[in-house]
Design an enzyme around this catalytic site. Structure first.
Site, short mmCIF file in Angstrom:
data_model
loop_
_atom_site.label_atom_id
_atom_site.label_comp_id
_atom_site.label_asym_id
_atom_site.label_seq_id
_atom_site.Cartn_x
_atom_site.Cartn_y
_atom_site.Cartn_z
N ASP A 172 -6.61 -3.62 10.96
CA ASP A 172 -5.43 -2.77 11.13
C ASP A 172 -5.30 -2.40 12.61
O ASP A 172 -6.24 -2.59 13.40
CB ASP A 172 -5.63 -1.50 10.27
CG ASP A 172 -4.33 -0.78 9.96
OD1 ASP A 172 -3.28 -1.13 10.52
OD2 ASP A 172 -4.38 0.17 9.15
N CYS A 189 0.83 -1.21 0.00
CA CYS A 189 0.00 0.00 0.00
C CYS A 189 0.86 1.26 0.00
O CYS A 189 2.00 1.26 0.47
CB CYS A 189 -0.90 -0.02 1.23
SG CYS A 189 -2.34 1.03 1.04
O1 LIG Z 1 -0.94 4.85 4.55
C1 LIG Z 1 -1.51 5.92 4.79
O2 LIG Z 1 -0.91 7.01 4.80
C2 LIG Z 1 -2.97 5.91 5.11
C3 LIG Z 1 -3.58 7.12 5.39
C4 LIG Z 1 -4.93 7.15 5.69
C5 LIG Z 1 -5.67 6.00 5.72
C6 LIG Z 1 -5.07 4.78 5.43
C7 LIG Z 1 -3.72 4.72 5.12
N1 LIG Z 1 -3.12 3.51 4.87
C8 LIG Z 1 -3.89 2.33 4.67
C9 LIG Z 1 -3.26 1.02 4.55
O3 LIG Z 1 -3.91 0.12 3.98
C10 LIG Z 1 -1.95 0.70 5.17
O4 LIG Z 1 -1.27 -0.19 4.35
C11 LIG Z 1 -2.24 0.01 6.52
O5 LIG Z 1 -2.82 0.92 7.38
C12 LIG Z 1 -0.95 -0.55 7.15
O6 LIG Z 1 -0.01 0.43 7.28
P1 LIG Z 1 1.39 0.12 7.98
O7 LIG Z 1 1.13 -0.16 9.42
O8 LIG Z 1 2.18 1.35 7.77
O9 LIG Z 1 1.98 -1.07 7.27
#
Ligand SMILES: O=C(O)c1ccccc1NCC(=O)[C@H](O)[C@H](O)COP(=O)(O)O
Length: 222
Positions: free
Chosen positions: A131, A8
């Site tokens: 999440d 993502c």
């Molecule tokens: O990634 C972002 O900046 C974000 C902002 C607002 C809403 C969702 C967002 N990300 C969504 C995702 O699917 C991420 O991959 C997920 O939250 C996992 O993130 P991480 O813990 O950094 O791998």
């Protein structure tokens, strides 16, 4: 059934190519101005043709209005929307009807009680992403690089298909998959060198770690 893998917050040709070549089933673009990964409509439309056939493009939004979602559907033509805000099951159904797109609902997990929400979304959501909760001080509902206690997922109805998300990286994904059996996994910060800056070497390391993880049948048996 093979596990889905979503990388993502991609924003460059190189990282889309690498993630896809290594086996990503989904790539995500973020459309949320407060995010360091935010892509404008123009930027998403320009990158869209770089997503190979067979890899699903997911556009992530947060409590987006109908005009924004309509513009994303028309200009970016994602395969799926990811609703990462406070959208109710009714709103999710409305978004699907208005855009004609499948929708994944992100739910944050900090306790077993948080999993109660899953039942309400299962009948309408095309996918559920579990999440971590937003840490204090963060303006982002996702992409914070923090994990939740995966053992909480033992309380889920075993028939629930979900994508595991939150703080995954090359160093912990095998441990996560030894504990739980998601239908898919999702990573963002764990393949970045800085917030919003995806790193090809970390993407490679993530897939290398997955290559070393036991297959799902073995995980279920252990
Ligand atoms: O990634 C972002 O900046 C974000 C902002 C607002 C809403 C969702 C967002 N990300 C969504 C995702 O699917 C991420 O991959 C997920 O939250 C996992 O993130 P991480 O813990 O950094 O791998």
């Amino acid at each position: 059934m093979a596990m889905d893998i979503k990388i993502c917050g991609l924003s460059t040709a190189e990282t889309i190519e690498r993630a896809s070549a290594r086996g990503a089933t989904h790539v995500g673009f973020i459309h949320f101005p407060k995010s360091p990964r935010h892509l404008s409509l123009d930027a998403m439309a320009a990158l869209r043709p770089l997503v190979p056939p067979g890899v699903k493009l997911v556009v992530v939004t947060v409590d987006a209005d109908d005009a924004t979602l309509g513009a994303i559907a028309a200009r970016v033509r994602p395969d799926m929307l990811q609703l990462h805000g406070h959208e109710t099951p009714e709103r999710l159904a409305e978004v699907k009807r208005r855009t004609g797109l499948p929708a994944m609902k992100a739910l944050s997990v900090g306790s077993a009680a948080d999993l109660d929400a899953v039942a309400a979304y299962r009948p309408v959501a095309d996918a559920i992403l579990l999440d971590a909760k937003r840490p204090k001080g963060s303006e982002l509902p996702g992409g914070n690089g923090v994990s939740f206690d995966w053992r909480l997922l033992a309380a889920l109805d075993p028939a629930t298909r979900y994508m595991l998300s939150g703080g995954l990286h090359a160093g912990n994904v095998a441990e996560a998959l030894a504990l739980v059996s998601p239908a898919g996994i999702d990573v963002s910060s764990g393949v970045e060198s800085a917030p919003g800056v995806k790193d090809v070497a970390l993407i490679e390391a993530f897939f290398d770690a997955l290559d070393g993880a036991p297959p799902i049948q073995e995980r279920k048996a252990s």
